[in-house]
Motif scaffolding. Sequence first.
Motif, short mmCIF file in Angstrom:
data_model
loop_
_atom_site.label_atom_id
_atom_site.label_comp_id
_atom_site.label_asym_id
_atom_site.label_seq_id
_atom_site.Cartn_x
_atom_site.Cartn_y
_atom_site.Cartn_z
N GLU A 104 5.81 -12.97 -28.29
CA GLU A 104 4.85 -13.86 -27.62
C GLU A 104 4.69 -15.19 -28.35
O GLU A 104 4.25 -16.16 -27.74
CB GLU A 104 3.50 -13.17 -27.48
N VAL A 105 5.05 -15.25 -29.62
CA VAL A 105 4.93 -16.53 -30.34
C VAL A 105 5.83 -17.60 -29.72
O VAL A 105 5.63 -18.79 -29.95
CB VAL A 105 5.24 -16.39 -31.85
N TRP A 106 6.82 -17.18 -28.93
CA TRP A 106 7.75 -18.10 -28.29
C TRP A 106 7.34 -18.46 -26.86
O TRP A 106 8.06 -19.20 -26.18
CB TRP A 106 9.15 -17.51 -28.28
N ASN A 107 6.21 -17.96 -26.35
CA ASN A 107 5.83 -18.15 -24.95
C ASN A 107 5.83 -19.61 -24.51
O ASN A 107 6.37 -19.95 -23.45
CB ASN A 107 4.47 -17.53 -24.65
N GLU A 108 5.22 -20.48 -25.28
CA GLU A 108 5.14 -21.90 -24.89
C GLU A 108 6.53 -22.53 -24.87
O GLU A 108 6.87 -23.29 -23.95
CB GLU A 108 4.23 -22.65 -25.86
N THR A 109 7.35 -22.20 -25.84
CA THR A 109 8.70 -22.73 -25.91
C THR A 109 9.53 -22.24 -24.73
O THR A 109 10.25 -23.02 -24.09
CB THR A 109 9.37 -22.33 -27.24
N VAL A 110 9.43 -20.95 -24.44
CA VAL A 110 10.17 -20.37 -23.32
C VAL A 110 9.71 -20.99 -22.01
O VAL A 110 10.55 -21.32 -21.15
CB VAL A 110 10.03 -18.83 -23.30
N ALA A 111 8.43 -21.17 -21.82
CA ALA A 111 7.92 -21.78 -20.59
C ALA A 111 8.53 -23.16 -20.38
O ALA A 111 8.83 -23.56 -19.26
CB ALA A 111 6.40 -21.87 -20.64
N HIS A 112 8.75 -23.88 -21.45
CA HIS A 112 9.32 -25.22 -21.38
C HIS A 112 10.83 -25.19 -21.12
O HIS A 112 11.37 -26.07 -20.44
CB HIS A 112 9.04 -25.96 -22.69
N LEU A 113 11.54 -24.17 -21.62
CA LEU A 113 13.01 -24.14 -21.58
C LEU A 113 13.63 -23.23 -20.52
O LEU A 113 14.81 -23.37 -20.24
CB LEU A 113 13.55 -23.73 -22.95
N GLN A 114 12.87 -22.32 -19.94
CA GLN A 114 13.49 -21.33 -19.05
C GLN A 114 14.11 -21.93 -17.79
O GLN A 114 14.90 -21.27 -17.13
CB GLN A 114 12.53 -20.20 -18.73
N GLY A 115 13.80 -23.17 -17.46
CA GLY A 115 14.44 -23.82 -16.33
C GLY A 115 15.88 -24.23 -16.62
O GLY A 115 16.68 -24.44 -15.72
N LYS A 116 16.23 -24.31 -17.91
CA LYS A 116 17.57 -24.74 -18.31
C LYS A 116 18.33 -23.67 -19.09
O LYS A 116 19.53 -23.82 -19.32
CB LYS A 116 17.46 -25.98 -19.20
N TYR A 117 17.63 -22.63 -19.54
CA TYR A 117 18.24 -21.62 -20.40
C TYR A 117 17.90 -20.21 -19.94
O TYR A 117 16.84 -19.97 -19.37
CB TYR A 117 17.78 -21.79 -21.85
N ASP A 118 18.80 -19.29 -20.23
CA ASP A 118 18.60 -17.85 -20.04
C ASP A 118 17.95 -17.36 -21.33
O ASP A 118 18.64 -17.16 -22.33
CB ASP A 118 19.96 -17.19 -19.80
N CYS A 119 16.62 -17.22 -21.34
CA CYS A 119 15.87 -16.92 -22.56
C CYS A 119 15.74 -15.42 -22.79
O CYS A 119 15.32 -14.68 -21.90
CB CYS A 119 14.48 -17.54 -22.46
N HIS A 120 16.10 -14.99 -23.98
CA HIS A 120 16.00 -13.60 -24.42
C HIS A 120 15.03 -13.61 -25.60
O HIS A 120 15.36 -14.15 -26.66
CB HIS A 120 17.35 -13.07 -24.88
N VAL A 121 13.85 -13.04 -25.42
CA VAL A 121 12.82 -13.06 -26.45
C VAL A 121 12.68 -11.66 -27.04
O VAL A 121 12.34 -10.72 -26.33
CB VAL A 121 11.48 -13.55 -25.88
N LEU A 122 12.95 -11.54 -28.32
CA LEU A 122 12.90 -10.25 -29.00
C LEU A 122 11.55 -10.02 -29.67
O LEU A 122 10.91 -10.97 -30.12
CB LEU A 122 13.98 -10.17 -30.08
N THR A 123 11.15 -8.76 -29.73
CA THR A 123 10.09 -8.29 -30.62
C THR A 123 10.74 -7.19 -31.43
O THR A 123 11.23 -6.20 -30.87
CB THR A 123 8.87 -7.77 -29.85
N LEU A 124 10.81 -7.37 -32.74
CA LEU A 124 11.51 -6.44 -33.60
C LEU A 124 10.74 -5.14 -33.79
O LEU A 124 9.51 -5.11 -33.72
CB LEU A 124 11.77 -7.09 -34.97
N ALA A 125 11.48 -4.08 -34.05
CA ALA A 125 10.89 -2.76 -34.30
C ALA A 125 9.94 -2.83 -35.48
O ALA A 125 10.20 -3.52 -36.46
CB ALA A 125 12.00 -1.74 -34.57
#
Length: 112
Positions: free
Chosen positions: A47-68
């Motif tokens: 979730e720390v990447w939410n703002e960044t992903v919201a900005h970039l998902q129109g141009k990129y296939d975003c894969h956001v991980l949360t580690l074990a």
Amino acid sequence: MIAVVLLTGCATTSGASAASAPQPFHVERSGKGRPLVFIPGLASSGEVWNETVAHLQGKYDCHVLTLAGFAGQPAIPAPFFATERRALADYLRAQGLEKPILVGHSLGGVLA
């Protein structure tokens, strides 16, 4: 639209099924375009990447991980780093991601 990908097929101990074994990471995927993989740092969720992903998902296939072991995800047996690194490489191949951009912070940066 956000797709959630759960990894399967981790090594298990005798008597444990792959479905019940802790997974190396949890993935949320959104957007279209060149693959972009986000890996958070210690004690953080994707979730720390939410703002960044919201900005970039129109141009990129975003894969956001949360580690074990972080943000409510079950921990995996040692060796943590080697297992995560191998699982990430397996995930990139399994998803057919060609020349993905890896972005990480703290531990995520080392893993990237």
